[in-house]
Design a protein around this motif. Structure first.
Motif, PDB file in Angstrom:
ATOM      1  N   THR A  29       9.443   5.931   3.047  1.00 57.32           N
ATOM      2  CA  THR A  29       9.243   4.525   3.413  1.00 57.32           C
ATOM      3  C   THR A  29       7.797   4.209   3.812  1.00 57.32           C
ATOM      4  OG1 THR A  29       9.876   4.975   5.714  1.00 57.32           O
ATOM      5  CG2 THR A  29      11.625   4.275   4.192  1.00 57.32           C
ATOM      6  N   ASP A  30       6.895   5.189   3.722  1.00 58.59           N
ATOM      7  CA  ASP A  30       5.515   4.909   4.116  1.00 58.59           C
ATOM      8  C   ASP A  30       4.858   3.970   3.105  1.00 58.59           C
ATOM      9  OD1 ASP A  30       3.886   6.771   2.107  1.00 58.59           O
ATOM     10  OD2 ASP A  30       5.583   7.931   2.868  1.00 58.59           O
ATOM     11  N   ILE A  31       3.799   3.308   3.536  1.00 53.02           N
ATOM     12  CA  ILE A  31       3.162   2.277   2.731  1.00 53.02           C
ATOM     13  C   ILE A  31       2.539   2.849   1.466  1.00 53.02           C
ATOM     14  CG2 ILE A  31       1.237   0.617   2.728  1.00 53.02           C
ATOM     15  CD1 ILE A  31       1.920   0.071   5.696  1.00 53.02           C
ATOM     16  N   LEU A  32       1.956   4.042   1.520  1.00 52.46           N
ATOM     17  CA  LEU A  32       1.362   4.641   0.329  1.00 52.46           C
ATOM     18  C   LEU A  32       2.411   4.828  -0.756  1.00 52.46           C
ATOM     19  CD1 LEU A  32      -0.790   5.966  -1.363  1.00 52.46           C
ATOM     20  CD2 LEU A  32      -0.514   8.067  -0.024  1.00 52.46           C
ATOM     21  N   THR A  33       3.601   5.323  -0.406  1.00 48.51           N
ATOM     22  CA  THR A  33       4.663   5.501  -1.397  1.00 48.51           C
ATOM     23  C   THR A  33       5.040   4.172  -2.034  1.00 48.51           C
ATOM     24  OG1 THR A  33       5.570   7.446  -0.275  1.00 48.51           O
ATOM     25  CG2 THR A  33       7.059   6.251  -1.739  1.00 48.51           C
ATOM     26  N   LEU A  34       5.163   3.130  -1.217  1.00 45.58           N
ATOM     27  CA  LEU A  34       5.536   1.817  -1.740  1.00 45.58           C
ATOM     28  C   LEU A  34       4.451   1.267  -2.660  1.00 45.58           C
ATOM     29  CD1 LEU A  34       7.035   0.288   1.532  1.00 45.58           C
ATOM     30  CD2 LEU A  34       8.278   1.289  -0.380  1.00 45.58           C
ATOM     31  N   LEU A  35       3.187   1.511  -2.314  1.00 46.47           N
ATOM     32  CA  LEU A  35       2.098   1.053  -3.175  1.00 46.47           C
ATOM     33  C   LEU A  35       2.052   1.838  -4.486  1.00 46.47           C
ATOM     34  CD1 LEU A  35      -0.829   0.483  -0.633  1.00 46.47           C
ATOM     35  CD2 LEU A  35       0.687  -1.212  -1.666  1.00 46.47           C
ATOM     36  N   ARG A  90      -2.805  -8.957  -3.699  1.00 43.11           N
ATOM     37  CA  ARG A  90      -1.897  -9.495  -2.675  1.00 43.11           C
ATOM     38  C   ARG A  90      -0.436  -9.308  -3.091  1.00 43.11           C
ATOM     39  NH1 ARG A  90      -3.827 -12.575   1.684  1.00 43.11           N
ATOM     40  NH2 ARG A  90      -1.727 -13.346   2.046  1.00 43.11           N
ATOM     41  N   ARG A  91      -0.138  -9.578  -4.359  1.00 41.91           N
ATOM     42  CA  ARG A  91       1.250  -9.423  -4.830  1.00 41.91           C
ATOM     43  C   ARG A  91       1.712  -7.967  -4.704  1.00 41.91           C
ATOM     44  NH1 ARG A  91      -0.011 -13.540  -8.892  1.00 41.91           N
ATOM     45  NH2 ARG A  91      -0.776 -11.901 -10.268  1.00 41.91           N
ATOM     46  N   LEU A  92       0.822  -7.032  -5.017  1.00 37.20           N
ATOM     47  CA  LEU A  92       1.185  -5.619  -4.947  1.00 37.20           C
ATOM     48  C   LEU A  92       1.312  -5.140  -3.507  1.00 37.20           C
ATOM     49  CD1 LEU A  92      -1.080  -4.247  -7.819  1.00 37.20           C
ATOM     50  CD2 LEU A  92       1.416  -4.341  -7.825  1.00 37.20           C
ATOM     51  N   LEU A  93       0.555  -5.757  -2.595  1.00 40.56           N
ATOM     52  CA  LEU A  93       0.573  -5.328  -1.198  1.00 40.56           C
ATOM     53  C   LEU A  93       1.685  -5.967  -0.371  1.00 40.56           C
ATOM     54  CD1 LEU A  93      -3.232  -5.281  -0.353  1.00 40.56           C
ATOM     55  CD2 LEU A  93      -1.663  -3.392   0.032  1.00 40.56           C
ATOM     56  N   LEU A  94       2.247  -7.063  -0.829  1.00 39.60           N
ATOM     57  CA  LEU A  94       3.226  -7.789  -0.024  1.00 39.60           C
ATOM     58  C   LEU A  94       4.505  -7.003   0.282  1.00 39.60           C
ATOM     59  CD1 LEU A  94       2.941 -11.483  -1.266  1.00 39.60           C
ATOM     60  CD2 LEU A  94       2.594 -10.637   1.057  1.00 39.60           C
ATOM     61  N   PRO A  95       5.106  -6.294  -0.691  1.00 41.69           N
ATOM     62  CA  PRO A  95       6.392  -5.633  -0.401  1.00 41.69           C
ATOM     63  C   PRO A  95       6.391  -4.704   0.802  1.00 41.69           C
ATOM     64  CG  PRO A  95       6.017  -5.696  -2.759  1.00 41.69           C
ATOM     65  CD  PRO A  95       4.749  -6.186  -2.127  1.00 41.69           C
ATOM     66  N   PRO A  96       5.362  -3.859   1.027  1.00 39.34           N
ATOM     67  CA  PRO A  96       5.408  -2.981   2.204  1.00 39.34           C
ATOM     68  C   PRO A  96       5.421  -3.728   3.528  1.00 39.34           C
ATOM     69  CG  PRO A  96       3.787  -2.192   0.623  1.00 39.34           C
ATOM     70  CD  PRO A  96       4.225  -3.534   0.156  1.00 39.34           C
ATOM     71  N   PHE A  97       5.003  -4.997   3.530  1.00 40.71           N
ATOM     72  CA  PHE A  97       4.963  -5.761   4.776  1.00 40.71           C
ATOM     73  C   PHE A  97       6.112  -6.759   4.877  1.00 40.71           C
ATOM     74  CE2 PHE A  97       0.585  -4.330   4.130  1.00 40.71           C
ATOM     75  CZ  PHE A  97       0.366  -3.719   5.345  1.00 40.71           C
ATOM     76  N   HIS A  98       7.095  -6.607   3.999  1.00 41.84           N
ATOM     77  CA  HIS A  98       8.297  -7.429   4.093  1.00 41.84           C
ATOM     78  C   HIS A  98       9.052  -7.060   5.366  1.00 41.84           C
ATOM     79  CE1 HIS A  98      12.421  -8.803   3.131  1.00 41.84           C
ATOM     80  NE2 HIS A  98      11.788  -9.738   2.440  1.00 41.84           N
ATOM     81  N   GLY A  99       9.759  -8.020   5.942  1.00 44.59           N
ATOM     82  CA  GLY A  99      10.416  -7.814   7.234  1.00 44.59           C
ATOM     83  C   GLY A  99      11.296  -6.590   7.303  1.00 44.59           C
ATOM     84  N   ASP A 100      12.138  -6.376   6.280  1.00 47.04           N
ATOM     85  CA  ASP A 100      13.065  -5.237   6.305  1.00 47.04           C
ATOM     86  C   ASP A 100      12.308  -3.920   6.283  1.00 47.04           C
ATOM     87  OD1 ASP A 100      15.242  -6.909   6.379  1.00 47.04           O
ATOM     88  OD2 ASP A 100      15.513  -6.938   4.200  1.00 47.04           O
ATOM     89  N   ARG A 101      11.278  -3.845   5.447  1.00 50.02           N
ATOM     90  CA  ARG A 101      10.464  -2.629   5.384  1.00 50.02           C
ATOM     91  C   ARG A 101       9.755  -2.388   6.712  1.00 50.02           C
ATOM     92  NH1 ARG A 101      11.326   0.830   1.014  1.00 50.02           N
ATOM     93  NH2 ARG A 101      11.350  -0.335  -0.930  1.00 50.02           N
ATOM     94  N   MET A 102       9.208  -3.456   7.258  1.00 48.77           N
ATOM     95  CA  MET A 102       8.412  -3.346   8.470  1.00 48.77           C
ATOM     96  C   MET A 102       9.242  -2.823   9.639  1.00 48.77           C
ATOM     97  SD  MET A 102       6.231  -6.413  10.143  1.00 48.77           S
ATOM     98  CE  MET A 102       7.753  -7.187  10.721  1.00 48.77           C
ATOM     99  N   ARG A 103      10.494  -3.249   9.729  1.00 52.88           N
ATOM    100  CA  ARG A 103      11.334  -2.829  10.858  1.00 52.88           C
ATOM    101  C   ARG A 103      11.551  -1.326  10.889  1.00 52.88           C
ATOM    102  NH1 ARG A 103      13.483  -8.077  10.196  1.00 52.88           N
ATOM    103  NH2 ARG A 103      14.848  -7.485   8.495  1.00 52.88           N
ATOM    104  N   ALA A 104      11.390  -0.682   9.723  1.00 55.98           N
ATOM    105  CA  ALA A 104      11.560   0.772   9.676  1.00 55.98           C
ATOM    106  C   ALA A 104      10.502   1.489  10.503  1.00 55.98           C
ATOM    107  CB  ALA A 104      11.490   1.255   8.225  1.00 55.98           C
TER     108      ALA A 104
END
Length: 454
Positions: A227-233, A96-110
């Motif tokens: 900015t894709d989720i795979l890169t962030l993970l 959960r900790r590793l997955l949270l950053p990609p779903f942060h509001g600022d990231r999500m708006r992209a």
């Protein structure tokens, strides 16, 4: 331990009821047994459904170490044992900790413009007077969004392969009956690609090959600007400075694709039916959307009050997952006077919570205004579950649902082919509109291009 009362019917009959008439079945159980009932065994464990807000609050606020997850084996077979949806204890916390950053509001708006553009592209293929099946169109939108947001793949051989393979893979489990038959151990015979299990195994292997190839190529040429989720993970690190392994990444990607695609598509289909079954509500929403201008920030559109209320009411009346994740007790626990022993599976039945007359007057009525008049606690309104196992993609799903609806309703005039109440059906792991739900394009609206750059 004295368990709450419940129906005395065979497990197979309960299963048929939950497949054929899920909400009606839960309504009948709620009327007969009230806020708590025991519904058969789950993996040889007594399973108790609780719908009173206080009971759900006590589950959500209890020590997470009291529970372990209790998912059916077929779920792990699809998404993998390292999936955040399957893991327990410290492994679950780490994921959960590793997955949270990609779903942060600022990231999500992209991803906002991406969502609007894909919706525009899919809907642009519909012509005036054309009748179309709602569920496949919504599923195409949400699958393309997930593939592009998760992988950053917009075109090319791998994108097309993934889209085709994942679509075929979903067809192997696109109903509870198919999934049940597929995962009966006695039927797991690989008799070639024509047999259900053989087809499943081959599709899964092909998808895994594509996923692992993409992961390895990204590791070798890391681009921190993506900015894709795979890169962030791939860039995420746990408290010990360790990244996810390839297997962990594979399991999270399968979870995001499988869960994030189907649930939102189901919710969108239910929202479109509800709006066009209640024309006065649809007109009110269209009036709000008519205030959108060329320079309107997409994140502001997602905060429109009536649009938000329509989405909330859709998920109240038709929660795409009717209950919280099953939690199996590892130690005794008292909830609302009941003493539950270790091994008992506790499930918050959010569907019946959403049907409470004391919370939602005239609960069967589609009434978005109720969400403009008051705010509900997390244990009174819980379409995404809650507590430490709440849906990690909740914010993204809500954002996507609002922007897809805004794009469709700003650009196209639609009507139901048959003006009749909807009968929700079980579709894989979600509750969805029937596959027969059809709409017709009756015209275009002036604001068609406002939300799209295509």
């Amino acid at each position: 331990m004295k368990l709450p009362d419940g129906p005395r019917m065979p497990i197979w009959l309960q299963t048929i009821q939950r497949i054929a008439r899920p909400f009606e079945f839960f309504d009948e159980l709620g009327k007969q047994y009230g806020d708590a009932f025991t519904l058969g065994d789950r993996n040889n464990s007594p399973t108790v459904y609780l719908s009173h807000p206080q009971a759900i609050k006590e589950i959500f606020s209890a020590d997470p170490n009291l529970f372990e997850s209790d998912h059916p084996i077929q779920a792990e077979t699809i998404v993998g044992k390292y999936s955040v949806a399957m893991a327990d204890g410290e492994v679950h916390k780490r994921q959960r900790r590793l997955l949270l950053p990609p779903f942060h509001g600022d990231r999500m708006r992209a991803y906002g413009q991406l969502i609007c553009d894909i919706t525009q592209q899919v809907m642009a293929r519909r012509t005036i007077g054309e009748t179309f099946l709602v569920r496949p169109v919504m599923e195409e939108i949400t699958l393309r969004v997930m593939l592009q947001a998760v992988f950053g793949l917009h075109q090319g051989p791998r994108y097309e392969q993934l889209r085709e393979l994942f679509g075929s893979f979903l067809e192997t489990v696109d109903s509870t009956l198919k999934a049940s038959l597929l995962f009966i151990p006695a039927l797991r015979w690989d008799l070639g690609s024509w047999s259900p299990w053989g087809k499943f195994v081959r599709l899964q292997k092909q998808i895994d090959q594509l996923l692992y190839s993409e992961i390895q190529e990204r590791r070798q040429s890391m681009d921190s600007e993506r900015t894709d989720i795979l890169t962030l993970l791939l860039m995420a690190r746990d408290e010990a400075g360790q990244p996810m392994t390839d297997v962990e990444l594979r399991d999270q990607l399968m979870t995001l694709l499988f869960a994030g695609h189907e649930t939102t598509a189901s919710a969108l289909g239910l929202a479109l039916h509800s709006l066009h079954y209640h024309p006065q509500i649809n007109s009110k929403l269209e009036s709000e959307l008519d205030t959108i201008g060329i320079d309107t920030d997409l994140s502001l559109i997602a905060k429109f009050p009536y649009l938000t209320a329509v989405c909330q009411e859709t998920l109240r009346l038709y929660p795409v997952t009717a209950h919280t994740n099953p939690r199996k007790l590892k130690a005794p626990l008292e909830i609302m006077g009941y003493q539950f022993d270790p091994g008992t599976v506790l499930i918050g039945l959010s569907y019946l919570t959403h049907q409470r007359e004391d919370l939602y007057p005239q609960p069967k009525q589609f009434n978005p205004e109720r969400f403009l008049e008051r705010q509900f606690a997390p244990y009174e309104y819980l379409p995404f579950g809650g507590g430490y196992r709440g849906c990690i993609g909740m914010a993204f799903a809500q954002f996507e649902m609002k922007l897809v609806l805004a794009t469709i309703l700003s650009g196209w005039q639609l009507a139901l082919v048959e003006q009749r109440p909807i009968k929700v059906v079980r579709h894989t792991a979600t509750y969805a509109p029937p596959s027969s739900l059809r709409m017709v394009v009756t015209g275009q609206r002036q604001s068609q291009k406002v939300l799209s750059t295509v």
